[in-house]
Design a protein around this motif. Sequence first.
Motif, PDB file in Angstrom:
ATOM      1  N   GLY A 175      -9.496  -4.460   6.543  1.00  0.00           N
ATOM      2  CA  GLY A 175      -8.125  -4.910   6.338  1.00  0.00           C
ATOM      3  C   GLY A 175      -7.213  -4.468   7.460  1.00  0.00           C
ATOM      4  O   GLY A 175      -7.657  -3.920   8.483  1.00  0.00           O
ATOM      5  N   SER A 176      -5.917  -4.686   7.254  1.00  0.00           N
ATOM      6  CA  SER A 176      -4.916  -4.368   8.271  1.00  0.00           C
ATOM      7  C   SER A 176      -4.391  -2.948   8.105  1.00  0.00           C
ATOM      8  O   SER A 176      -4.007  -2.535   7.009  1.00  0.00           O
ATOM      9  CB  SER A 176      -3.743  -5.349   8.186  1.00  0.00           C
ATOM     10  OG  SER A 176      -2.683  -4.936   9.022  1.00  0.00           O
ATOM     11  N   GLU A 177      -4.356  -2.234   9.216  1.00  0.00           N
ATOM     12  CA  GLU A 177      -3.822  -0.872   9.199  1.00  0.00           C
ATOM     13  C   GLU A 177      -2.337  -0.862   8.858  1.00  0.00           C
ATOM     14  O   GLU A 177      -1.788   0.171   8.437  1.00  0.00           O
ATOM     15  CB  GLU A 177      -4.066  -0.216  10.567  1.00  0.00           C
ATOM     16  CG  GLU A 177      -3.869   1.273  10.588  1.00  0.00           C
ATOM     17  CD  GLU A 177      -4.271   1.901  11.902  1.00  0.00           C
ATOM     18  OE1 GLU A 177      -4.072   3.113  12.075  1.00  0.00           O
ATOM     19  OE2 GLU A 177      -4.807   1.162  12.775  1.00  0.00           O
ATOM     20  N   GLU A 178      -1.666  -2.014   9.019  1.00  0.00           N
ATOM     21  CA  GLU A 178      -0.237  -2.128   8.733  1.00  0.00           C
ATOM     22  C   GLU A 178       0.045  -2.482   7.273  1.00  0.00           C
ATOM     23  O   GLU A 178       1.199  -2.652   6.885  1.00  0.00           O
ATOM     24  CB  GLU A 178       0.391  -3.195   9.638  1.00  0.00           C
ATOM     25  CG  GLU A 178       0.147  -2.993  11.128  1.00  0.00           C
ATOM     26  CD  GLU A 178       0.697  -1.660  11.616  1.00  0.00           C
ATOM     27  OE1 GLU A 178       1.802  -1.294  11.186  1.00  0.00           O
ATOM     28  OE2 GLU A 178      -0.007  -0.993  12.408  1.00  0.00           O
ATOM     29  N   ALA A 179      -0.984  -2.604   6.457  1.00  0.00           N
ATOM     30  CA  ALA A 179      -0.795  -2.981   5.046  1.00  0.00           C
ATOM     31  C   ALA A 179       0.021  -1.933   4.306  1.00  0.00           C
ATOM     32  O   ALA A 179       0.089  -0.763   4.707  1.00  0.00           O
ATOM     33  CB  ALA A 179      -2.151  -3.156   4.378  1.00  0.00           C
ATOM     34  N   ASP A 180       0.613  -2.352   3.206  1.00  0.00           N
ATOM     35  CA  ASP A 180       1.497  -1.466   2.442  1.00  0.00           C
ATOM     36  C   ASP A 180       0.752  -0.428   1.619  1.00  0.00           C
ATOM     37  O   ASP A 180       1.304   0.626   1.316  1.00  0.00           O
ATOM     38  CB  ASP A 180       2.387  -2.299   1.504  1.00  0.00           C
ATOM     39  CG  ASP A 180       3.439  -3.096   2.259  1.00  0.00           C
ATOM     40  OD1 ASP A 180       3.709  -2.745   3.422  1.00  0.00           O
ATOM     41  OD2 ASP A 180       3.954  -4.079   1.688  1.00  0.00           O
ATOM     42  N   TYR A 181      -0.485  -0.735   1.244  1.00  0.00           N
ATOM     43  CA  TYR A 181      -1.201   0.145   0.317  1.00  0.00           C
ATOM     44  C   TYR A 181      -2.547   0.548   0.897  1.00  0.00           C
ATOM     45  O   TYR A 181      -3.183  -0.210   1.624  1.00  0.00           O
ATOM     46  CB  TYR A 181      -1.397  -0.550  -1.030  1.00  0.00           C
ATOM     47  CG  TYR A 181      -0.129  -1.165  -1.556  1.00  0.00           C
ATOM     48  CD1 TYR A 181       0.903  -0.377  -2.055  1.00  0.00           C
ATOM     49  CD2 TYR A 181       0.054  -2.550  -1.512  1.00  0.00           C
ATOM     50  CE1 TYR A 181       2.083  -0.942  -2.505  1.00  0.00           C
ATOM     51  CE2 TYR A 181       1.236  -3.122  -1.955  1.00  0.00           C
ATOM     52  CZ  TYR A 181       2.243  -2.316  -2.455  1.00  0.00           C
ATOM     53  OH  TYR A 181       3.411  -2.867  -2.887  1.00  0.00           O
ATOM     54  N   LYS A 182      -2.965   1.745   0.571  1.00  0.00           N
ATOM     55  CA  LYS A 182      -4.254   2.282   1.018  1.00  0.00           C
ATOM     56  C   LYS A 182      -5.136   2.545  -0.191  1.00  0.00           C
ATOM     57  O   LYS A 182      -4.704   3.204  -1.145  1.00  0.00           O
ATOM     58  CB  LYS A 182      -4.041   3.579   1.805  1.00  0.00           C
ATOM     59  CG  LYS A 182      -3.281   3.388   3.110  1.00  0.00           C
ATOM     60  CD  LYS A 182      -2.762   4.706   3.661  1.00  0.00           C
ATOM     61  CE  LYS A 182      -3.855   5.707   3.931  1.00  0.00           C
ATOM     62  NZ  LYS A 182      -3.330   6.956   4.519  1.00  0.00           N
ATOM     63  N   VAL A 183      -6.359   2.027  -0.165  1.00  0.00           N
ATOM     64  CA  VAL A 183      -7.304   2.231  -1.260  1.00  0.00           C
ATOM     65  C   VAL A 183      -8.598   2.818  -0.702  1.00  0.00           C
ATOM     66  O   VAL A 183      -9.172   2.281   0.256  1.00  0.00           O
ATOM     67  CB  VAL A 183      -7.602   0.913  -2.006  1.00  0.00           C
ATOM     68  CG1 VAL A 183      -8.791   1.070  -2.944  1.00  0.00           C
ATOM     69  CG2 VAL A 183      -6.377   0.461  -2.787  1.00  0.00           C
TER      70      VAL A 183
END
Length: 370
Positions: A175-183
Amino acid sequence: MKYQTRKKAIVLLADGTIFHGRAVGDKEGKAFGEVCFNTGMTGYQEIFTDPSYFGQLMVTTNAHIGNYGTNENEEEADTAQISGLICKNFSYYHSRPGADMSLQDFLGKSNLFAISDVDTRALVTYIRENGAMNAVITTEVDNIEQLKRELAEVPDMDGLELASKVSTKEPYFFGSEEADYKVAVLDVGVKRNILKHLAKRNVYCKVFPYNTSYQEMKEWNPHGYLLSNGPGDPAPLVNAIQLAKDIMEEDKPLFGICLGHQIIALANGISTYKMHHGHRGINHPILNLETGKGEITSQNHGFSVNKEETESHPEVSITHTHLNDHTVAGIRMKNKNCFSVQYHPEASPGPNDAHYLFDEFIHNLIKEKA
C-alpha cells in the motif's frame, strides 16, 4: 493433445479406494496431500494460489477447468499453493482475451502435477460420505503397494502446523506510505486480495511472519491488527494465539479472517475441531445475526470453532452462522475491539455481500486514531 498419448493416472485414497484418470499433458508425476473439493464454477486460479490450500490435493467439481486461462493479476500468491489438481475435463486451449498464459503453462511454471478424466462426481460423493483424507495422485499405476506405504507416512491435517510453510520470511509493506491508517498483518497464509482491499481503503500494511511477537508488531505503532487466513490446524499456532491475547489485552482493533478467526477463538479459550470434509466454495449462505441479512460467501476451511463453547462464553457473541450446517461463521468480543469471520470477505461471490466487514474494521481504526 491426443487422449492416447497421455499417461494413465490414479487417485489413491488413504483407505485404499482408487479412482482412475489421465495425467495432464505428457507429464509423469506424483503428489501427496489431503484430498478436498471446491464447488466454485469459476476462480480456479485464485483457488490454486490460495495459501490456505497448502498441502491439499484439489478436486474441482466444475466439469471444465482451464477454459479461460490464467492472468497474473488474479493470483493470491506468487505460485500455486495446492499439492496437486484433480479434475474432469482439462482445457488445453483457452479463449479469454485477458489471459496471459494457458492453465497448462501455469501448472508447468508452478511445477504442479495434475490429472484429469477422473469421475469427480463419484470422488466428491465419496469424500462427502467418508470425509476428507490423505491421498496420492500419480502415474505409477502399477506400484500400488509401495504407494500405500508412502501414503501411510504422510501426516494427517489434524494437528498439522502449516503456517510456517507459507508465511513471509521477512516483514514487507503493502500500500501507500502516505495512507491515513496503518495495519499490522500477521501472515499465516495471507491472500493478496486481502491486502488490496485494505490498501483501497487508505491503509498502509506491514506484513509480519507467522511467529512475530506482539512487541515486535507494536513497535511499528499501527492503528490496528489483522490475523490472516491460512492452512492447517490452528491449535499448534501457540505464538499467534498468544499474540491475539496480547492485542486483546490492550484492546487494540483486531480483525481475524478464516484461520485468524480460529486463532481469536482459541485465544479466548474456545476450542476448534477438524470438520468432516470442510467448507470450500463460493456459494456458502451466511446469516448475519446482527442485521438479519443473508450473505453469499466464499469459504475455504477444514476446521471450525466449537459452537457450544462459543455460546456459553460470557465475553464472546456469535455474529454469523452458516445456514447449511449452523456452524459458527463469525464472532465478536463483547468488551474488546475485536471481531472475526470464518469466510473470505475479500472474495466476490455475492459479489460484494461481505465487503462491509473491511469498512467495519476501518471504522474501528478511525476510532482508535481519534
